[in-house]
Enzyme design. Structure first.
Site, PDB file in Angstrom:
ATOM      1  N   LYS A 193       0.858  -1.188   0.000  1.00  0.00           N
ATOM      2  CA  LYS A 193       0.000   0.000   0.000  1.00  0.00           C
ATOM      3  C   LYS A 193       0.892   1.235   0.000  1.00  0.00           C
ATOM      4  O   LYS A 193       1.920   1.254   0.703  1.00  0.00           O
ATOM      5  CB  LYS A 193      -0.900  -0.029   1.248  1.00  0.00           C
ATOM      6  CG  LYS A 193      -1.918   1.107   1.333  1.00  0.00           C
ATOM      7  CD  LYS A 193      -2.829   0.954   2.553  1.00  0.00           C
ATOM      8  CE  LYS A 193      -3.889   2.038   2.624  1.00  0.00           C
ATOM      9  NZ  LYS A 193      -4.786   1.898   3.795  1.00  0.00           N
ATOM     10  N   SER A 222     -10.093  -0.636   7.026  1.00  0.00           N
ATOM     11  CA  SER A 222      -9.514  -0.544   5.686  1.00  0.00           C
ATOM     12  C   SER A 222      -8.764  -1.762   5.183  1.00  0.00           C
ATOM     13  O   SER A 222      -8.351  -1.780   4.020  1.00  0.00           O
ATOM     14  CB  SER A 222      -8.596   0.669   5.602  1.00  0.00           C
ATOM     15  OG  SER A 222      -9.371   1.811   5.460  1.00  0.00           O
ATOM     16  N   SER A 234      -9.806   1.868   2.896  1.00  0.00           N
ATOM     17  CA  SER A 234      -8.953   2.682   2.060  1.00  0.00           C
ATOM     18  C   SER A 234      -7.903   1.881   1.293  1.00  0.00           C
ATOM     19  O   SER A 234      -7.319   2.381   0.344  1.00  0.00           O
ATOM     20  CB  SER A 234      -8.241   3.715   2.929  1.00  0.00           C
ATOM     21  OG  SER A 234      -7.356   3.074   3.849  1.00  0.00           O
TER      22      SER A 234
HETATM   23  N1  GLN Z   1     -13.347   4.109   6.252  1.00  0.00           N
HETATM   24  C1  GLN Z   1     -12.786   4.590   7.472  1.00  0.00           C
HETATM   25  C2  GLN Z   1     -12.405   6.034   7.299  1.00  0.00           C
HETATM   26  O1  GLN Z   1     -12.748   6.580   6.331  1.00  0.00           O
HETATM   27  C3  GLN Z   1     -11.622   3.736   7.862  1.00  0.00           C
HETATM   28  C4  GLN Z   1     -10.419   4.009   7.060  1.00  0.00           C
HETATM   29  C5  GLN Z   1      -9.242   3.170   7.458  1.00  0.00           C
HETATM   30  O2  GLN Z   1      -9.393   2.126   8.103  1.00  0.00           O
HETATM   31  N2  GLN Z   1      -8.063   3.652   7.094  1.00  0.00           N
HETATM   32  O3  GLN Z   1     -11.784   6.625   8.101  1.00  0.00           O
END
Ligand code: GLN
Length: 487
Positions: A79, A178, A154
């Site tokens: 990532k 995420s 994400s």
């Molecule tokens: N979807 C969540 C957010 O927007 C979690 C994102 C994540 O786990 N990085 O913050």
């Protein structure tokens, strides 16, 4: 023989050790697939072609010398939140579009030391803020199961790359879901370890008390092999925990007889798609068949987790992202008039809308007069959420539920409605607030789109999580399904 790109990490490891193929051949095969197919999915921001082939060659040499470990020569995608020395590390943001990391994150070093071959850096929501991979400066990622839908976020690029067989495995980060949510939406296995189990050094910070890196792969066995390398204490991360690392592949074969799996009743009350619910019920039956006892439990504070998360995560990100000021890292505006103008315009130009929204919410929640009302209160409710889990785990060994309330949704469907987007993480966020490990595995399809089930365990009980997931995968073949266009 199975097509090489449909093999799991464990199968590739065996193939390499039997000299059925070399790492250079394997790496070239994946690089060719990325070049051919990724125009459609947009799962990579950067591919590191010459670096990968060089590493692959070195790993083949190590093997000839008899110095190969189980992951030596196996390709991986990281990532783009993990710093990679000499390689662009953008975090999905215009702010870091020109940032070449001067050092490796611990995660990247560990995988490299194990002999793995980095294929490139994957697309992601900007600074890991999102549930659909639509907030990336580099454009949305498309779900290989249906390119009109999102891969989740994400870590959407990392999940889509594994689902499309552009990499056998990848890394992700999970602050509120995420790793697990995109794993569910893309039909693969994703593990968020216990907070502190895996080093966060060199992983660009979003919300430091919640962020945790972990693996994506086709199977629980592969995730266990990867966790063996990722887990452990790191002097460079003061929140990493100094605790012995077991061999996570060792207990995978254990029977689940006598294990108690809790089903939180709140997860089935509101907002869960009925067809997703019936897949979860099917999965529960499989665990019963495997000898586990199923018991209803209650997590009464869990409906509060989204509200708590968006105060805590936004507060922490407003502080973490203050380092991007146009002076030290990344984007700087043209011809600043003075220092204040430099800060303001660099940040206004460098950050996207979602990141700005979070910074504003977080700054507000931390400001004088509001700190007690929002941030402090959120931390107290966070404790109630953690206490719920503690009570539940006094009765059961694992928890089971849906990973996400619906299968993948259409690109653009939720972009104008942040609250409905935030609700995609309703089942994953509480785990982060409590620092617990969680895992998502494929458990069937709804309208030809994969859905995932989530298992959660006590702190540092990843062995049991992986054991249960492995047993489920011996009994089912959802994890073996491949999107038609990627075969
Ligand atoms: N979807 C969540 C957010 O927007 C979690 C994102 C994540 O786990 N990085 O913050």
């Amino acid at each position: 023989m199975t097509e090489i790109h449909n093999m799991t990490v464990a199968e590739l490891s065996e193939g390499l050790s039997k000299k059925a193929f070399s790492s250079v051949e394997l790496t070239q095969h994946y690089l060719d697939r990325i070049q051919r197919l990724d125009k459609t999915y947009n799962s990579f921001i950067t591919t590191t072609v010459s670096f990968a082939l060089e590493k692959a060659k070195l790993s083949d040499e190590l093997r000839t010398k008899g110095q190969a470990g189980p992951l030596t020569g196996i390709p991986i995608a990281h990532k783009d939140i993990f710093c990679t020395k000499g390689v662009k590390t953008s975090c999905g943001s215009k702010m870091l579009d020109n940032f070449i990391a001067p050092y490796n994150s611990t995660m990247v070093s560990q995988m490299e030391d194990a002999g793995m071959v980095m294929l490139g850096k994957t697309n992601m929501d900007e600074f890991a803020m999102g549930s659909s991979n639509e907030t990336s400066f580099y454009g949305p990622v498309r779900n290989p199961w249906n390119v009109d839908t999102v891969p989740g976020g994400s870590s959407g690029g990392s999940a889509a790359a594994v689902a499309a067989r552009l990499a056998p495995c990848s890394t992700g980060t999970d602050t509120g879901g995420s790793i697990r949510q995109p794993a569910a939406l893309c039909g693969i296995t994703g593990l968020k370890p216990t907070y502190g189990r895996v080093s966060r050094y060199g992983m660009i910070a979003f919300a430091s008390s919640l962020d945790q890196g972990g693996p994506f792969a086709q199977t629980a066995l592969d995730a266990a092999m990867m966790l063996n390398v990722m887990a452990g204490f790191d002097v460079k991360d003061s929140t990493s925990v100094d605790k012995a690392v077991p061999d996570y592949t060792k207990n995978l074969k254990d029977s689940l007889k006598g294990k108690v799996i809790g089903v939180p009743k709140e997860y089935f009350e509101n907002g869960l798609d009925k067809t997703v619910e019936s897949r979860v019920q099917d999965a529960i039956h499989v665990f019963e068949k495997l000898g586990a006892r199923i018991q209803e439990v209650s997590l009464p504070s869990s409906p509060l987790s989204i509200s708590v998360y968006y105060v805590v995560a936004s507060a922490e990100c407003s502080s973490n992202l203050s380092r991007f000021d146009g002076v030290r890292f990344g984007h700087r505006c043209e011809k600043p008039r003075d220092l204040e103008d430099l800060y303001k315009r660099s940040r206004a130009e460098g950050f996207g809308d979602e990141v700005k929204r979070r910074i504003m919410v977080g700054t507000y929640a931390l400001s004088t007069g509001y700190y007690d009302a929002y941030y402090l209160k959120a931390q107290k409710v966070r404790q109630l959420i953690a206490d719920d889990f503690k009570r539940a785990f006094a009765q059961v060994d694992l928890l089971i539920g849906p990973t996400a309330p619906t299968p993948a949704f259409k690109i653009g469907e939720k972009t104008d409605d942040p609250v409905s987007m935030y609700l995609s993480d309703i089942y994953t966020i509480a785990t982060n607030l409590a620092g617990l490990p969680g895992l998502s595995i494929p458990a069937g399809f709804v309208n030809d789109l994969p859905i995932g089930i989530q298992l959660t365990s006590k702190h540092f009980d990843e062995s049991l999580l992986l054991n249960a997931a492995h047993q489920y995968q011996l009994e089912t073949d959802w994890h073996k399904k491949i999107p038609q266009s990627c075969i």
